[in-house]
Design an enzyme around this catalytic site. Sequence first.
Site, PDB file in Angstrom:
ATOM      1  N   LYS A  53       1.507  -1.194   0.222  1.00 33.52           N
ATOM      2  CA  LYS A  53      -0.019   0.196  -0.024  1.00 33.52           C
ATOM      3  C   LYS A  53       0.552   1.429   0.065  1.00 33.52           C
ATOM      4  O   LYS A  53       0.792   2.236  -0.722  1.00 33.52           O
ATOM      5  CB  LYS A  53      -0.831   0.166   1.231  1.00 33.52           C
ATOM      6  CG  LYS A  53      -2.600  -0.845   1.049  1.00 33.52           C
ATOM      7  CD  LYS A  53      -3.402  -1.272   1.723  1.00 33.52           C
ATOM      8  CE  LYS A  53      -3.127  -2.657   2.274  1.00 33.52           C
ATOM      9  NZ  LYS A  53      -4.483  -3.465   3.059  1.00 33.52           N
ATOM     10  N   GLN A  97      -5.014  -1.955   9.129  1.00 36.30           N
ATOM     11  CA  GLN A  97      -4.269  -3.096   8.327  1.00 36.30           C
ATOM     12  C   GLN A  97      -5.079  -5.236   8.773  1.00 36.30           C
ATOM     13  O   GLN A  97      -4.828  -4.641  10.743  1.00 36.30           O
ATOM     14  CB  GLN A  97      -3.539  -3.878   7.828  1.00 36.30           C
ATOM     15  CG  GLN A  97      -2.765  -4.501   7.892  1.00 36.30           C
ATOM     16  CD  GLN A  97      -3.325  -4.587   6.139  1.00 36.30           C
ATOM     17  OE1 GLN A  97      -3.352  -3.958   5.434  1.00 36.30           O
ATOM     18  NE2 GLN A  97      -3.484  -6.165   5.607  1.00 36.30           N
ATOM     19  N   ASP A 120     -11.906   2.251   3.380  1.00 32.40           N
ATOM     20  CA  ASP A 120     -11.882   0.792   3.410  1.00 32.40           C
ATOM     21  C   ASP A 120     -13.122   0.547   2.490  1.00 32.40           C
ATOM     22  O   ASP A 120     -13.752  -0.495   2.635  1.00 32.40           O
ATOM     23  CB  ASP A 120     -11.314   0.004   4.516  1.00 32.40           C
ATOM     24  CG  ASP A 120      -9.665  -0.837   4.311  1.00 32.40           C
ATOM     25  OD1 ASP A 120     -10.249  -1.089   3.522  1.00 32.40           O
ATOM     26  OD2 ASP A 120      -9.214  -1.211   5.099  1.00 32.40           O
TER      27      ASP A 120
END
Length: 297
Positions: A53, A97, A120
């Site tokens: 990322k 994460q 997200d």
Amino acid sequence: MTARIIDGKQVAADIRAELKAEVAKLKAKGIVPGLGVILVGDDPASVSYVTGKERTCAELGIYSDHHHLPEGTSQDELMRLVARMNADPRINGILVQLPLPRHMNESEVLFAIDPEKDVDGFHPVSVGKMVVGEKAFLSCTPHGVLHLLIRSGVKIEGSHVVIVGRSNIVGKPLANMLIQKNPTGNATVTVCHTRTKDLAYHTRQADILVAAAGRPNTITADMVKDGAVVIDVGVNRVEDASRKQGYRLVGDVDFEAVKEKASLITPVPGGVGPMTITMLMYNTVLSAKRTAGIAAD
Ligand code: NAP
């Protein structure tokens, strides 16, 4: 029939090239999209996802604020960091994460993210807005599947889509995206899971079959209609002594056999996988544009 392979790496590279150009234009207006990334602990898969990322942020010119916290970090400490990122104007998107260490309450952390920065798409506000057809950040993997279909010229409207898997991060959001009354929806969707009676009966009805079960060989050739489009979301490690690392990655679909029946199929790796990070970047750029009041969508 031998299927055309959908090259997810290429589709993802095309979208990233468009995003890079868009970021350059935004920078010329003084707008720099920013992504806050939080990793807790040293799980090797998570470390590698987060590294990917950050690399992609750098490639596209997106500012990235990376925090790698030790395994023993307290819930309060993590919540304070999320609050700081919520208030930081340089950050347009926040990514925590997953999975978090076992002592942490994942939902509490995800629900603390400002929905305006929920790139997200996991916050209940984002999920709820998506379901009722309001503008929201769409969660990255199902959004990636949608873009793969669109960019491969697959007709979604009127198609029967069968999804194997009902998780909150793949099956459920994808089903909701595809039934929306809009040009990229209008599908008829069946969602299957472990309590589905006669899975093969359902999968054989699919014009578009999406496998997101997390088990190799869940979909075999006899379960696929001739000419179907097959999207394999699964990522599974299977032992392989011929590989240096002792394993290889496979999807949920028996690729070699199913590709002789399908019209289009995604490989694993190189199908849905590369789309997930790309859609995270897409959402981060979109968030920056929304904050600046210049987003068209
Ligand atoms: P998950 O939370 O474990 O959910 C799996 C779903 O599949 C569940 O709904 C389960 O049913 C259903 N299922 C499992 N075995 C089945 C079977 N034999 N028949 C019918 N349904 C079955 O998994 P997930 O997080 O959605 O992920 C699914 C797969 O996608 C995994 O391999 C994961 O690694 C991969 N993935 C890839 C990406 C990417 O970027 N490429 C991103 C996310 C996930 P129940 O609900 O009844 O248990």
